[in-house]
Scaffold this motif. Structure first.
Motif, PDB file in Angstrom:
ATOM      1  N   GLY A  57      47.529  48.969  43.656  1.00 46.19           N
ATOM      2  CA  GLY A  57      48.056  48.289  44.822  1.00 46.19           C
ATOM      3  C   GLY A  57      48.375  46.840  44.495  1.00 46.19           C
ATOM      4  N   ARG A  58      47.433  46.230  43.790  1.00 50.88           N
ATOM      5  CA  ARG A  58      47.571  44.824  43.410  1.00 50.88           C
ATOM      6  C   ARG A  58      46.638  44.567  42.247  1.00 50.88           C
ATOM      7  N   ILE A  59      47.057  43.669  41.355  1.00 53.65           N
ATOM      8  CA  ILE A  59      46.199  43.254  40.251  1.00 53.65           C
ATOM      9  C   ILE A  59      45.868  41.781  40.411  1.00 53.65           C
ATOM     10  N   ASN A  60      44.598  41.466  40.413  1.00 60.13           N
ATOM     11  CA  ASN A  60      44.178  40.060  40.453  1.00 60.13           C
ATOM     12  C   ASN A  60      44.115  39.518  39.029  1.00 60.13           C
ATOM     13  N   ASP A  61      42.956  39.047  38.625  1.00 57.54           N
ATOM     14  CA  ASP A  61      42.818  38.500  37.284  1.00 57.54           C
ATOM     15  C   ASP A  61      43.027  39.574  36.225  1.00 57.54           C
ATOM     16  N   MET A  62      43.617  39.160  35.129  1.00 56.02           N
ATOM     17  CA  MET A  62      43.669  39.982  33.926  1.00 56.02           C
ATOM     18  C   MET A  62      43.060  39.146  32.802  1.00 56.02           C
ATOM     19  N   SER A 101      45.277  34.394  36.119  1.00 50.96           N
ATOM     20  CA  SER A 101      45.245  34.830  37.506  1.00 50.96           C
ATOM     21  C   SER A 101      46.569  35.478  37.883  1.00 50.96           C
ATOM     22  N   SER A 102      46.612  36.035  39.073  1.00 48.91           N
ATOM     23  CA  SER A 102      47.854  36.650  39.530  1.00 48.91           C
ATOM     24  C   SER A 102      48.963  35.619  39.680  1.00 48.91           C
ATOM     25  N   GLY A 103      48.569  34.370  39.894  1.00 44.28           N
ATOM     26  CA  GLY A 103      49.546  33.307  40.031  1.00 44.28           C
ATOM     27  C   GLY A 103      49.928  32.636  38.726  1.00 44.28           C
ATOM     28  N   GLY A 104      49.263  33.029  37.645  1.00 42.93           N
ATOM     29  CA  GLY A 104      49.621  32.506  36.334  1.00 42.93           C
ATOM     30  C   GLY A 104      48.716  31.413  35.800  1.00 42.93           C
ATOM     31  N   SER A 105      47.668  31.054  36.526  1.00 46.87           N
ATOM     32  CA  SER A 105      46.715  30.070  36.001  1.00 46.87           C
ATOM     33  C   SER A 105      45.921  30.693  34.858  1.00 46.87           C
ATOM     34  N   THR A 106      45.707  29.892  33.826  1.00 49.68           N
ATOM     35  CA  THR A 106      45.056  30.420  32.624  1.00 49.68           C
ATOM     36  C   THR A 106      43.821  29.609  32.245  1.00 49.68           C
ATOM     37  N   ASP A 141      38.056  35.690  13.933  1.00 49.27           N
ATOM     38  CA  ASP A 141      38.715  36.352  15.061  1.00 49.27           C
ATOM     39  C   ASP A 141      38.642  37.874  14.968  1.00 49.27           C
ATOM     40  N   THR A 142      38.116  38.367  13.874  1.00 46.86           N
ATOM     41  CA  THR A 142      37.991  39.811  13.709  1.00 46.86           C
ATOM     42  C   THR A 142      37.052  40.391  14.759  1.00 46.86           C
ATOM     43  N   ALA A 143      37.551  41.373  15.503  1.00 50.76           N
ATOM     44  CA  ALA A 143      36.780  41.965  16.594  1.00 50.76           C
ATOM     45  C   ALA A 143      37.589  43.105  17.201  1.00 50.76           C
ATOM     46  N   VAL A 144      36.938  43.851  18.071  1.00 52.85           N
ATOM     47  CA  VAL A 144      37.668  44.754  18.949  1.00 52.85           C
ATOM     48  C   VAL A 144      38.027  43.962  20.209  1.00 52.85           C
ATOM     49  N   TYR A 145      39.280  43.996  20.555  1.00 52.87           N
ATOM     50  CA  TYR A 145      39.768  43.254  21.711  1.00 52.87           C
ATOM     51  C   TYR A 145      39.977  44.220  22.878  1.00 52.87           C
ATOM     52  N   TYR A 146      39.431  43.830  24.025  1.00 48.72           N
ATOM     53  CA  TYR A 146      39.499  44.656  25.224  1.00 48.72           C
ATOM     54  C   TYR A 146      40.222  43.903  26.325  1.00 48.72           C
ATOM     55  N   CYS A 147      41.052  44.589  27.069  1.00 46.05           N
ATOM     56  CA  CYS A 147      41.625  43.970  28.255  1.00 46.05           C
ATOM     57  C   CYS A 147      40.874  44.453  29.496  1.00 46.05           C
ATOM     58  N   TYR A 148      40.930  43.618  30.483  1.00 47.52           N
ATOM     59  CA  TYR A 148      40.259  43.856  31.765  1.00 47.52           C
ATOM     60  C   TYR A 148      41.236  43.505  32.884  1.00 47.52           C
ATOM     61  N   ALA A 149      41.158  44.252  33.962  1.00 51.00           N
ATOM     62  CA  ALA A 149      41.956  43.915  35.140  1.00 51.00           C
ATOM     63  C   ALA A 149      41.157  44.197  36.400  1.00 51.00           C
ATOM     64  N   GLY A 150      41.243  43.291  37.338  1.00 53.62           N
ATOM     65  CA  GLY A 150      40.689  43.505  38.663  1.00 53.62           C
ATOM     66  C   GLY A 150      41.795  44.060  39.535  1.00 53.62           C
ATOM     67  N   VAL A 151      41.646  45.303  39.954  1.00 54.78           N
ATOM     68  CA  VAL A 151      42.741  46.034  40.583  1.00 54.78           C
ATOM     69  C   VAL A 151      42.355  46.534  41.968  1.00 54.78           C
ATOM     70  N   ASP A 199      42.687  49.376  43.900  1.00 52.06           N
ATOM     71  CA  ASP A 199      43.014  50.761  43.590  1.00 52.06           C
ATOM     72  C   ASP A 199      43.328  51.500  44.896  1.00 52.06           C
ATOM     73  N   LEU A 200      44.548  51.976  45.019  1.00 59.47           N
ATOM     74  CA  LEU A 200      44.984  52.628  46.250  1.00 59.47           C
ATOM     75  C   LEU A 200      44.224  53.923  46.509  1.00 59.47           C
ATOM     76  N   ARG A 201      43.723  54.521  45.414  1.00 58.01           N
ATOM     77  CA  ARG A 201      43.000  55.788  45.586  1.00 58.01           C
ATOM     78  C   ARG A 201      41.690  55.566  46.335  1.00 58.01           C
ATOM     79  N   TYR A 202      41.083  54.405  46.118  1.00 54.49           N
ATOM     80  CA  TYR A 202      39.791  54.102  46.722  1.00 54.49           C
ATOM     81  C   TYR A 202      39.895  53.068  47.847  1.00 54.49           C
ATOM     82  N   SER A 203      41.081  52.520  48.023  1.00 57.47           N
ATOM     83  CA  SER A 203      41.272  51.430  48.996  1.00 57.47           C
ATOM     84  C   SER A 203      40.253  50.320  48.780  1.00 57.47           C
ATOM     85  N   ALA A 204      40.075  49.939  47.517  1.00 51.64           N
ATOM     86  CA  ALA A 204      39.098  48.915  47.186  1.00 51.64           C
ATOM     87  C   ALA A 204      39.436  48.311  45.830  1.00 51.64           C
ATOM     88  N   PHE A 205      38.935  47.069  45.631  1.00 46.83           N
ATOM     89  CA  PHE A 205      39.085  46.438  44.325  1.00 46.83           C
ATOM     90  C   PHE A 205      38.058  47.049  43.370  1.00 46.83           C
TER      91      PHE A 205
END
Length: 121
Positions: free
Chosen positions: A29-34, A52-57, A89-99, A101-107
């Protein structure tokens, strides 16, 4: 359900560059921070960069001036451009998103599966 799929990891020499991508798909539905996190062997997962969703880093001190996080909201994708890479910098890199989710009607918090970045000396 929402899925995050990362790509772009690999092996690079010291001083090299890589660009990671993470695309979100599913009942979005919407993504907040990534965010990008990384975890080296035997170490705790650490925050590398966030946008952020607005582009602040914000960035971890260890990557400021070398890494750039960006996002394309039309593609639900976040990127991490990495320059001047070092073996630390060697590591496993993971992405995260606060979403919203329309399926649950919740972040909900979602994580990618991780992509390996290896920097050789």
């Amino acid at each position: 359900q929402v899925q995050l799929v990362e790509s772009g990891g690999g092996l690079v020499q010291t001083g090299g560059s890589l660009r990671l991508s993470c695309a979100a798909s599913g009942s979005i539905g919407r993504i907040n921070d990534m965010r990008w996190f990384r975890q080296a062997p035997g170490m705790q997962r650490e925050l590398v960069a966030a946008i952020s969703s607005g582009g602040s880093t914000n960035y971890a001190d260890s990557v400021k001036g070398r890494f750039t996080i960006s996002r394309d909201n039309t593609k639900n994708t976040v990127y991490l451009q990495m320059h001047s890479l070092s073996p630390e910098d060697t590591a496993v890199y993971y992405c995260y998103a606060g979403v919203f989710d329309l399926r649950y009607s919740a972040f909900r918090n979602y994580w990618g599966q991780g992509t390996q970045v290896t920097v050789s000396s």
